[in-house]
Design a protein around this motif. Sequence first.
Motif, PDB file in Angstrom:
ATOM      1  N   VAL A  77      54.935  30.970  46.249  1.00  0.00           N
ATOM      2  CA  VAL A  77      54.738  31.419  44.870  1.00  0.00           C
ATOM      3  C   VAL A  77      53.260  31.693  44.602  1.00  0.00           C
ATOM      4  O   VAL A  77      52.906  32.682  43.949  1.00  0.00           O
ATOM      5  CB  VAL A  77      55.305  30.378  43.873  1.00  0.00           C
ATOM      6  CG1 VAL A  77      54.881  30.678  42.454  1.00  0.00           C
ATOM      7  CG2 VAL A  77      56.817  30.321  43.976  1.00  0.00           C
ATOM      8  N   THR A  78      52.382  30.841  45.121  1.00  0.00           N
ATOM      9  CA  THR A  78      50.944  31.043  44.947  1.00  0.00           C
ATOM     10  C   THR A  78      50.503  32.341  45.608  1.00  0.00           C
ATOM     11  O   THR A  78      49.703  33.095  45.047  1.00  0.00           O
ATOM     12  CB  THR A  78      50.156  29.852  45.530  1.00  0.00           C
ATOM     13  OG1 THR A  78      50.609  28.652  44.921  1.00  0.00           O
ATOM     14  CG2 THR A  78      48.670  30.002  45.313  1.00  0.00           C
ATOM     15  N   SER A  79      51.022  32.616  46.782  1.00  0.00           N
ATOM     16  CA  SER A  79      50.700  33.856  47.491  1.00  0.00           C
ATOM     17  C   SER A  79      51.183  35.070  46.692  1.00  0.00           C
ATOM     18  O   SER A  79      50.459  36.062  46.551  1.00  0.00           O
ATOM     19  CB  SER A  79      51.336  33.847  48.880  1.00  0.00           C
ATOM     20  OG  SER A  79      51.114  35.068  49.532  1.00  0.00           O
ATOM     21  N   GLU A  80      52.409  34.994  46.173  1.00  0.00           N
ATOM     22  CA  GLU A  80      52.930  36.093  45.359  1.00  0.00           C
ATOM     23  C   GLU A  80      52.084  36.296  44.112  1.00  0.00           C
ATOM     24  O   GLU A  80      51.784  37.438  43.728  1.00  0.00           O
ATOM     25  CB  GLU A  80      54.381  35.824  44.966  1.00  0.00           C
ATOM     26  CG  GLU A  80      55.362  35.897  46.114  1.00  0.00           C
ATOM     27  CD  GLU A  80      56.766  35.457  45.729  1.00  0.00           C
ATOM     28  OE1 GLU A  80      56.996  35.118  44.546  1.00  0.00           O
ATOM     29  OE2 GLU A  80      57.644  35.447  46.614  1.00  0.00           O
ATOM     30  N   LEU A  81      51.683  35.229  43.472  1.00  0.00           N
ATOM     31  CA  LEU A  81      50.846  35.305  42.281  1.00  0.00           C
ATOM     32  C   LEU A  81      49.495  35.936  42.617  1.00  0.00           C
ATOM     33  O   LEU A  81      48.979  36.764  41.855  1.00  0.00           O
ATOM     34  CB  LEU A  81      50.655  33.916  41.682  1.00  0.00           C
ATOM     35  CG  LEU A  81      49.851  33.825  40.398  1.00  0.00           C
ATOM     36  CD1 LEU A  81      50.528  34.611  39.285  1.00  0.00           C
ATOM     37  CD2 LEU A  81      49.679  32.375  39.984  1.00  0.00           C
ATOM     38  N   GLN A  82      48.935  35.562  43.749  1.00  0.00           N
ATOM     39  CA  GLN A  82      47.658  36.131  44.181  1.00  0.00           C
ATOM     40  C   GLN A  82      47.803  37.633  44.420  1.00  0.00           C
ATOM     41  O   GLN A  82      46.946  38.419  44.019  1.00  0.00           O
ATOM     42  CB  GLN A  82      47.175  35.428  45.458  1.00  0.00           C
ATOM     43  CG  GLN A  82      45.834  35.913  45.966  1.00  0.00           C
ATOM     44  CD  GLN A  82      44.694  35.507  45.064  1.00  0.00           C
ATOM     45  OE1 GLN A  82      44.715  34.439  44.473  1.00  0.00           O
ATOM     46  NE2 GLN A  82      43.689  36.357  44.929  1.00  0.00           N
ATOM     47  N   THR A  83      48.904  38.043  45.044  1.00  0.00           N
ATOM     48  CA  THR A  83      49.148  39.467  45.298  1.00  0.00           C
ATOM     49  C   THR A  83      49.277  40.230  43.987  1.00  0.00           C
ATOM     50  O   THR A  83      48.664  41.294  43.821  1.00  0.00           O
ATOM     51  CB  THR A  83      50.435  39.647  46.149  1.00  0.00           C
ATOM     52  OG1 THR A  83      50.276  38.918  47.372  1.00  0.00           O
ATOM     53  CG2 THR A  83      50.693  41.097  46.457  1.00  0.00           C
ATOM     54  N   VAL A  84      50.050  39.708  43.050  1.00  0.00           N
ATOM     55  CA  VAL A  84      50.221  40.360  41.750  1.00  0.00           C
ATOM     56  C   VAL A  84      48.882  40.434  41.023  1.00  0.00           C
ATOM     57  O   VAL A  84      48.544  41.463  40.424  1.00  0.00           O
ATOM     58  CB  VAL A  84      51.279  39.611  40.903  1.00  0.00           C
ATOM     59  CG1 VAL A  84      51.258  40.085  39.463  1.00  0.00           C
ATOM     60  CG2 VAL A  84      52.655  39.784  41.499  1.00  0.00           C
ATOM     61  N   SER A  85      48.120  39.375  41.085  1.00  0.00           N
ATOM     62  CA  SER A  85      46.804  39.349  40.430  1.00  0.00           C
ATOM     63  C   SER A  85      45.890  40.409  41.038  1.00  0.00           C
ATOM     64  O   SER A  85      45.190  41.128  40.313  1.00  0.00           O
ATOM     65  CB  SER A  85      46.193  37.964  40.568  1.00  0.00           C
ATOM     66  OG  SER A  85      44.907  37.923  40.006  1.00  0.00           O
ATOM     67  N   ASN A  86      45.878  40.521  42.360  1.00  0.00           N
ATOM     68  CA  ASN A  86      45.039  41.531  43.028  1.00  0.00           C
ATOM     69  C   ASN A  86      45.476  42.942  42.635  1.00  0.00           C
ATOM     70  O   ASN A  86      44.629  43.812  42.373  1.00  0.00           O
ATOM     71  CB  ASN A  86      45.099  41.361  44.544  1.00  0.00           C
ATOM     72  CG  ASN A  86      44.339  40.135  45.011  1.00  0.00           C
ATOM     73  OD1 ASN A  86      43.511  39.598  44.290  1.00  0.00           O
ATOM     74  ND2 ASN A  86      44.627  39.686  46.219  1.00  0.00           N
ATOM     75  N   HIS A  87      46.781  43.196  42.589  1.00  0.00           N
ATOM     76  CA  HIS A  87      47.275  44.514  42.183  1.00  0.00           C
ATOM     77  C   HIS A  87      46.872  44.808  40.742  1.00  0.00           C
ATOM     78  O   HIS A  87      46.484  45.940  40.409  1.00  0.00           O
ATOM     79  CB  HIS A  87      48.792  44.612  42.336  1.00  0.00           C
ATOM     80  CG  HIS A  87      49.260  44.718  43.742  1.00  0.00           C
ATOM     81  ND1 HIS A  87      48.807  45.687  44.607  1.00  0.00           N
ATOM     82  CD2 HIS A  87      50.159  43.986  44.456  1.00  0.00           C
ATOM     83  CE1 HIS A  87      49.387  45.548  45.782  1.00  0.00           C
ATOM     84  NE2 HIS A  87      50.213  44.501  45.726  1.00  0.00           N
ATOM     85  N   SER A  88      46.946  43.818  39.887  1.00  0.00           N
ATOM     86  CA  SER A  88      46.574  44.000  38.489  1.00  0.00           C
ATOM     87  C   SER A  88      45.091  44.345  38.359  1.00  0.00           C
ATOM     88  O   SER A  88      44.717  45.236  37.596  1.00  0.00           O
ATOM     89  CB  SER A  88      46.890  42.725  37.709  1.00  0.00           C
ATOM     90  OG  SER A  88      46.447  42.824  36.386  1.00  0.00           O
ATOM     91  N   ILE A  89      44.266  43.656  39.115  1.00  0.00           N
ATOM     92  CA  ILE A  89      42.823  43.936  39.089  1.00  0.00           C
ATOM     93  C   ILE A  89      42.555  45.346  39.597  1.00  0.00           C
ATOM     94  O   ILE A  89      41.763  46.097  39.012  1.00  0.00           O
ATOM     95  CB  ILE A  89      42.062  42.872  39.915  1.00  0.00           C
ATOM     96  CG1 ILE A  89      42.117  41.515  39.212  1.00  0.00           C
ATOM     97  CG2 ILE A  89      40.618  43.297  40.154  1.00  0.00           C
ATOM     98  CD1 ILE A  89      41.612  40.355  40.054  1.00  0.00           C
ATOM     99  N   GLU A  90      43.240  45.744  40.680  1.00  0.00           N
ATOM    100  CA  GLU A  90      43.073  47.096  41.225  1.00  0.00           C
ATOM    101  C   GLU A  90      43.498  48.157  40.215  1.00  0.00           C
ATOM    102  O   GLU A  90      42.797  49.151  40.010  1.00  0.00           O
ATOM    103  CB  GLU A  90      43.880  47.251  42.514  1.00  0.00           C
ATOM    104  CG  GLU A  90      43.312  46.510  43.697  1.00  0.00           C
ATOM    105  CD  GLU A  90      44.235  46.568  44.918  1.00  0.00           C
ATOM    106  OE1 GLU A  90      45.231  47.343  44.900  1.00  0.00           O
ATOM    107  OE2 GLU A  90      43.962  45.830  45.874  1.00  0.00           O
ATOM    108  N   ARG A  91      44.624  47.943  39.563  1.00  0.00           N
ATOM    109  CA  ARG A  91      45.101  48.929  38.585  1.00  0.00           C
ATOM    110  C   ARG A  91      44.173  49.014  37.377  1.00  0.00           C
ATOM    111  O   ARG A  91      43.949  50.097  36.837  1.00  0.00           O
ATOM    112  CB  ARG A  91      46.514  48.598  38.159  1.00  0.00           C
ATOM    113  CG  ARG A  91      47.483  48.864  39.287  1.00  0.00           C
ATOM    114  CD  ARG A  91      48.883  48.642  38.879  1.00  0.00           C
ATOM    115  NE  ARG A  91      49.681  48.680  40.099  1.00  0.00           N
ATOM    116  CZ  ARG A  91      50.841  49.265  40.178  1.00  0.00           C
ATOM    117  NH1 ARG A  91      51.366  49.821  39.119  1.00  0.00           N
ATOM    118  NH2 ARG A  91      51.495  49.278  41.299  1.00  0.00           N
TER     119      ARG A  91
END
Length: 113
Positions: A77-91
Amino acid sequence: MVDSFHFRKDQNLLSSVNCWHLILNQTRRESKDHGNLSEIYSNNIILRLSHMSEDVMRLAKKSKEVGTQMQEELLKVTSELQTVSNHSIERRAQGKQYSDTHLALPHFLTPED
């Protein structure tokens, strides 16, 4: 006469043979009691403690498995959250870049210093 009778009776109670007889009977009773306790402990308590030990080992193993499983799920879950957070920052960065380049005011409309 009565006093001599009591004296003999008391003397019989205190004779060494009588004392040894009392000690022997007491020892026999204690030996029987100890045998009974030994049987109770060896049959019931040891078996019960053995079952309890097995239960504790089984619970410890299950607890360790559950802890490991929870840790794996938490890492996932932490890894998924990190991925979503990175995508959000990129967008957000892409959106800012787009608005800076495409939605910028023409140079003649920008305020002068």
